[in-house]
Design a protein around this motif. Structure first.
Motif, PDB file in Angstrom:
ATOM      1  N   GLN A  85    -100.695-115.239 -35.343  1.00  0.00           N
ATOM      2  CA  GLN A  85    -100.482-115.845 -33.925  1.00  0.00           C
ATOM      3  C   GLN A  85     -99.438-114.844 -33.313  1.00  0.00           C
ATOM      4  O   GLN A  85     -99.750-114.538 -32.230  1.00  0.00           O
ATOM      5  N   ASN A  86     -98.375-114.221 -33.739  1.00  0.00           N
ATOM      6  CA  ASN A  86     -97.625-113.432 -33.294  1.00  0.00           C
ATOM      7  C   ASN A  86     -98.260-112.098 -32.731  1.00  0.00           C
ATOM      8  O   ASN A  86     -98.250-111.483 -32.010  1.00  0.00           O
ATOM      9  N   SER A  87     -99.094-111.479 -33.938  1.00  0.00           N
ATOM     10  CA  SER A  87    -100.075-110.519 -33.465  1.00  0.00           C
ATOM     11  C   SER A  87    -100.902-110.632 -32.385  1.00  0.00           C
ATOM     12  O   SER A  87    -101.177-109.863 -31.536  1.00  0.00           O
ATOM     13  N   ASN A  88    -101.336-111.625 -32.431  1.00  0.00           N
ATOM     14  CA  ASN A  88    -102.405-111.950 -31.387  1.00  0.00           C
ATOM     15  C   ASN A  88    -101.874-111.991 -30.145  1.00  0.00           C
ATOM     16  O   ASN A  88    -102.266-111.631 -28.936  1.00  0.00           O
ATOM     17  N   PHE A  89    -100.719-112.799 -29.982  1.00  0.00           N
ATOM     18  CA  PHE A  89     -99.855-112.743 -28.951  1.00  0.00           C
ATOM     19  C   PHE A  89     -99.817-111.373 -28.221  1.00  0.00           C
ATOM     20  O   PHE A  89     -99.511-111.109 -27.054  1.00  0.00           O
ATOM     21  N   ILE A  90     -99.191-110.405 -29.252  1.00  0.00           N
ATOM     22  CA  ILE A  90     -98.821-109.039 -28.499  1.00  0.00           C
ATOM     23  C   ILE A  90    -100.265-108.364 -28.036  1.00  0.00           C
ATOM     24  O   ILE A  90    -100.115-107.672 -26.875  1.00  0.00           O
ATOM     25  N   ALA A  91    -101.167-108.719 -28.708  1.00  0.00           N
ATOM     26  CA  ALA A  91    -102.461-107.970 -28.218  1.00  0.00           C
ATOM     27  C   ALA A  91    -102.907-108.579 -26.954  1.00  0.00           C
ATOM     28  O   ALA A  91    -103.403-107.700 -26.218  1.00  0.00           O
ATOM     29  N   ILE A  92    -102.748-109.778 -26.872  1.00  0.00           N
ATOM     30  CA  ILE A  92    -103.165-110.470 -25.582  1.00  0.00           C
ATOM     31  C   ILE A  92    -102.339-109.772 -24.474  1.00  0.00           C
ATOM     32  O   ILE A  92    -102.875-109.545 -23.241  1.00  0.00           O
ATOM     33  N   ILE A  93    -100.872-109.873 -24.674  1.00  0.00           N
ATOM     34  CA  ILE A  93    -100.135-109.179 -23.526  1.00  0.00           C
ATOM     35  C   ILE A  93    -100.491-107.733 -23.298  1.00  0.00           C
ATOM     36  O   ILE A  93    -100.657-107.122 -22.091  1.00  0.00           O
ATOM     37  N   THR A  94    -100.811-106.762 -24.414  1.00  0.00           N
ATOM     38  CA  THR A  94    -101.438-105.712 -24.004  1.00  0.00           C
ATOM     39  C   THR A  94    -102.629-105.728 -23.364  1.00  0.00           C
ATOM     40  O   THR A  94    -102.787-104.362 -22.375  1.00  0.00           O
ATOM     41  N   MET A  95    -103.453-106.449 -23.576  1.00  0.00           N
ATOM     42  CA  MET A  95    -104.805-106.567 -22.806  1.00  0.00           C
ATOM     43  C   MET A  95    -104.529-106.732 -21.389  1.00  0.00           C
ATOM     44  O   MET A  95    -105.252-106.341 -20.551  1.00  0.00           O
ATOM     45  N   LEU A 125     -97.144 -96.797 -23.820  1.00  0.00           N
ATOM     46  CA  LEU A 125     -96.625 -97.970 -24.459  1.00  0.00           C
ATOM     47  C   LEU A 125     -97.677 -98.741 -25.028  1.00  0.00           C
ATOM     48  O   LEU A 125     -97.692 -99.330 -26.376  1.00  0.00           O
ATOM     49  N   ALA A 126     -98.807 -98.885 -24.123  1.00  0.00           N
ATOM     50  CA  ALA A 126     -99.868 -99.576 -24.602  1.00  0.00           C
ATOM     51  C   ALA A 126    -100.561 -99.088 -25.612  1.00  0.00           C
ATOM     52  O   ALA A 126    -100.981 -99.858 -26.611  1.00  0.00           O
ATOM     53  N   PHE A 127    -100.535 -97.869 -25.851  1.00  0.00           N
ATOM     54  CA  PHE A 127    -101.303 -97.127 -27.024  1.00  0.00           C
ATOM     55  C   PHE A 127    -100.557 -97.540 -28.132  1.00  0.00           C
ATOM     56  O   PHE A 127    -101.189 -97.604 -29.259  1.00  0.00           O
ATOM     57  N   ILE A 128     -99.288 -97.174 -28.008  1.00  0.00           N
ATOM     58  CA  ILE A 128     -98.586 -97.585 -29.290  1.00  0.00           C
ATOM     59  C   ILE A 128     -98.647 -99.075 -29.806  1.00  0.00           C
ATOM     60  O   ILE A 128     -98.666 -99.128 -31.102  1.00  0.00           O
ATOM     61  N   ILE A 129     -98.434 -99.724 -29.126  1.00  0.00           N
ATOM     62  CA  ILE A 129     -98.623-101.472 -29.376  1.00  0.00           C
ATOM     63  C   ILE A 129     -99.703-101.547 -29.886  1.00  0.00           C
ATOM     64  O   ILE A 129     -99.760-102.257 -31.056  1.00  0.00           O
ATOM     65  N   LEU A 130    -100.909-101.092 -29.120  1.00  0.00           N
ATOM     66  CA  LEU A 130    -102.153-101.453 -29.793  1.00  0.00           C
ATOM     67  C   LEU A 130    -102.555-100.827 -31.206  1.00  0.00           C
ATOM     68  O   LEU A 130    -103.143-101.571 -31.856  1.00  0.00           O
ATOM     69  N   LEU A 131    -101.818 -99.613 -31.309  1.00  0.00           N
ATOM     70  CA  LEU A 131    -102.075 -98.991 -32.632  1.00  0.00           C
ATOM     71  C   LEU A 131    -101.927 -99.788 -33.718  1.00  0.00           C
ATOM     72  O   LEU A 131    -102.483 -99.797 -34.986  1.00  0.00           O
ATOM     73  N   PHE A 132    -100.560-100.570 -33.654  1.00  0.00           N
ATOM     74  CA  PHE A 132    -100.135-101.311 -34.748  1.00  0.00           C
ATOM     75  C   PHE A 132    -100.516-102.704 -34.754  1.00  0.00           C
ATOM     76  O   PHE A 132    -100.034-103.469 -35.723  1.00  0.00           O
ATOM     77  N   VAL A 133    -101.225-103.288 -33.767  1.00  0.00           N
ATOM     78  CA  VAL A 133    -101.762-104.608 -33.695  1.00  0.00           C
ATOM     79  C   VAL A 133    -103.164-104.812 -34.449  1.00  0.00           C
ATOM     80  O   VAL A 133    -104.258-104.184 -33.855  1.00  0.00           O
ATOM     81  N   PRO A 134    -103.044-105.608 -35.421  1.00  0.00           N
ATOM     82  CA  PRO A 134    -104.539-105.682 -36.117  1.00  0.00           C
ATOM     83  C   PRO A 134    -105.470-106.485 -35.144  1.00  0.00           C
ATOM     84  O   PRO A 134    -105.039-107.630 -34.972  1.00  0.00           O
ATOM     85  N   ILE A 135    -106.562-105.987 -35.148  1.00  0.00           N
ATOM     86  CA  ILE A 135    -107.258-106.657 -34.316  1.00  0.00           C
ATOM     87  C   ILE A 135    -108.970-106.725 -34.952  1.00  0.00           C
ATOM     88  O   ILE A 135    -109.276-105.412 -35.167  1.00  0.00           O
ATOM     89  N   SER A 136    -109.400-107.611 -34.952  1.00  0.00           N
ATOM     90  CA  SER A 136    -111.037-107.742 -35.783  1.00  0.00           C
ATOM     91  C   SER A 136    -111.948-107.607 -34.793  1.00  0.00           C
ATOM     92  O   SER A 136    -111.761-108.372 -33.762  1.00  0.00           O
ATOM     93  N   ASP A 137    -113.000-107.056 -34.939  1.00  0.00           N
ATOM     94  CA  ASP A 137    -114.221-107.019 -34.002  1.00  0.00           C
ATOM     95  C   ASP A 137    -114.866-108.302 -34.265  1.00  0.00           C
ATOM     96  O   ASP A 137    -115.138-108.640 -35.354  1.00  0.00           O
ATOM     97  N   PRO A 138    -115.430-108.812 -32.941  1.00  0.00           N
ATOM     98  CA  PRO A 138    -116.486-109.770 -33.373  1.00  0.00           C
ATOM     99  C   PRO A 138    -117.706-109.425 -34.106  1.00  0.00           C
ATOM    100  O   PRO A 138    -117.946-108.334 -34.097  1.00  0.00           O
TER     101      PRO A 138
END
Length: 437
Positions: A6-16, A195-208
């Motif tokens: 949930q925390n990873s998703n939250f960070i990814a959402i904020i990044t998006m 900053l967005a590049f660095i954050i997204l680099l470490f956020v695990p996101i699975s493809d649909p």
């Protein structure tokens, strides 16, 4: 484990969300920065020169629209987003460098145009990624749609604030004003991209799930076989040009007023022009927000017919009345609203923001209705047709150079007329015999 996800998703959402805002920021930076180059070159074609940055930004869509979709399939959502962010950083940095050539304005302008073109590749890739990624992070359904609505609101907010920031920073534009005067804005943009590049680099996101089709899948037909899609693709081309051209040319018109007309103080013309344009984008934000509440109750065809009809009236009134009268209108300053006196045409054109706010979604819905398996290919084509946002305002600026600003609004007037025709007639699916399963 669940909490970590949930925390990873939250960070990814904020990044998006930040990326959603940056898409609009990079796109809407072209018009106010164009005022600087317009003033630097002057001459009979100054308006056309000022709009070239915007044209280069959107021209990139023509080359990147379909490849971006294929990239999404081959390398996935996260890598495509990372590549897009990296390209965006390069594009903004190139524009940043254009201010360090002093009197070599032709060289500086050429570098700026290159930067705008590179930035266009960025926003095209990010546009291809952000919507489906937010839907994925939201788990689809209502939550996914809600995240996209929030992202769309931030997109409009960034479009509202961009001309304000640039207008407030550079003040009244003169021949000595250069890109160096807006480098603080570009620096902020580069920091956010990094900053967005660095954050997204470490956020695990699975493809649909991609399904059984791929970018190389060949169907027996294409979306072009559907008349309502073909006319809809043209409508998207026209729409983006109208959406960008109305406030973009309005900035040039108001900032170019050198003597009092319609109650506008020439000494404050550039700053007021930025605020007026920001109000247009703010009304688009309001329109999109309200549209989310009524879109399930009013058909896209009815909504499109109503908004295009109103826009036709507003543009016609603006062209006829021009500076013949002055009106007081509230303009968005970023911190709030304040009343300023502007020509009556400015008020009419700003109100068009309410109309254009719902047109993209309406056209998309009408044009993709009944396409079935051809919808994915249709989406890639739509992204390519966004190039209209660069070509149509460029044509409008050329006409403004050859005639006058108000007469140049014949271009968006004809564009809105076509979209009205599409809503009434062209959007009907007459190719129901084509199998789409």
């Amino acid at each position: 484990m669940q909490t970590t996800k949930q925390n990873s998703n939250f960070i990814a959402i904020i990044t998006m969300m930040f990326l959603y805002a940056m898409i609009s920021f990079v796109t809407n930076l072209a018009a106010p920065v164009g005022v600087i180059w317009k003033s630097a070159f002057e001459g009979d074609n100054a308006n056309t020169v000022g709009m070239l940055g915007n044209a280069m930004n959107f021209l990139a869509y023509l080359f990147m629209g379909i490849p971006a979709g294929r990239m999404l399939t081959k390398v996935g959502y996260k890598r495509t987003a990372l590549i897009g962010i990296g390209v965006g950083l390069l594009g903004v940095f190139t524009q940043f460098c254009s201010g360090f050539f002093g009197d070599e304005k032709v060289v500086g302008f050429s570098i700026y145009l290159l930067g705008a073109f590179i930035s266009g590749f960025c926003v095209c890739m990010l546009n291809t990624v952000v919507n489906p990624m937010l839907n994925l992070l939201g788990g689809g359904g209502n939550r996914g749609n809600q995240l996209n609505m929030i992202g769309g609101t931030l997109n409009s907010l960034a479009g509202t604030l961009t001309p304000l920031f640039v207008g407030a920073l550079i003040g009244q534009v003169t021949k000595t004003t250069s890109m160096v005067d807006v480098n603080i804005v570009l620096t902020i943009a580069m920091v956010v991209f990094a900053l967005a590049f660095i954050i997204l680099l470490f956020v695990p996101i699975s493809d649909p799930e991609m399904g059984k089709t791929s970018a190389n899948t060949v169907f027996e037909r294409s979306p072009w076989a559907f008349r309502h899609f073909t006319l809809g693709a043209i409508a998207i081309f026209v729409y983006v040009g109208v959406e960008v051209g109305i406030p973009g040319t309005l900035i040039y018109y108001l900032s170019n007023i050198t003597e009092k007309g319609g109650g506008l103080d020439p000494a404050k013309a550039t700053a007021i022009a930025g605020s007026v344009a920001a109000t247009y984008w703010f009304l688009m934000l309001v329109g999109r927000f309200l549209g989310g509440f009524i879109a399930d109750k009013i058909s896209s065809r009815v909504l499109m017919t109503a908004t295009t009809s109103l826009a036709l009236v507003l543009i016609l009134v603006a062209m006829v009345l021009g500076k013949s009268a002055a009106v007081a209108m509230p303009v968005f300053t970023g911190a709030g609203f304040e009343m300023v006196t502007v020509p009556v045409c400015a008020l009419c054109l700003v109100l068009c923001g309410l109309c254009t706010s719902v047109m993209w979604a309406s056209i998309f819905n009408l044009a993709t209705e009944g396409l079935g398996k051809y919808t994915a290919a249709a989406s890639g084509i739509f992204m390519m047709m966004v190039v209209g946002g660069g070509l149509i305002p460029l044509l409008q600026s050329y006409i403004a150079d050859q005639t006058n600003y108000l007469l140049s609004y014949t271009v968006p007037l004809l564009g809105v007329a076509y979209m009205c025709f599409y809503a009434l007639v062209g959007s009907k699916n007459v190719n129901t015999d084509i199998p789409v399963e």
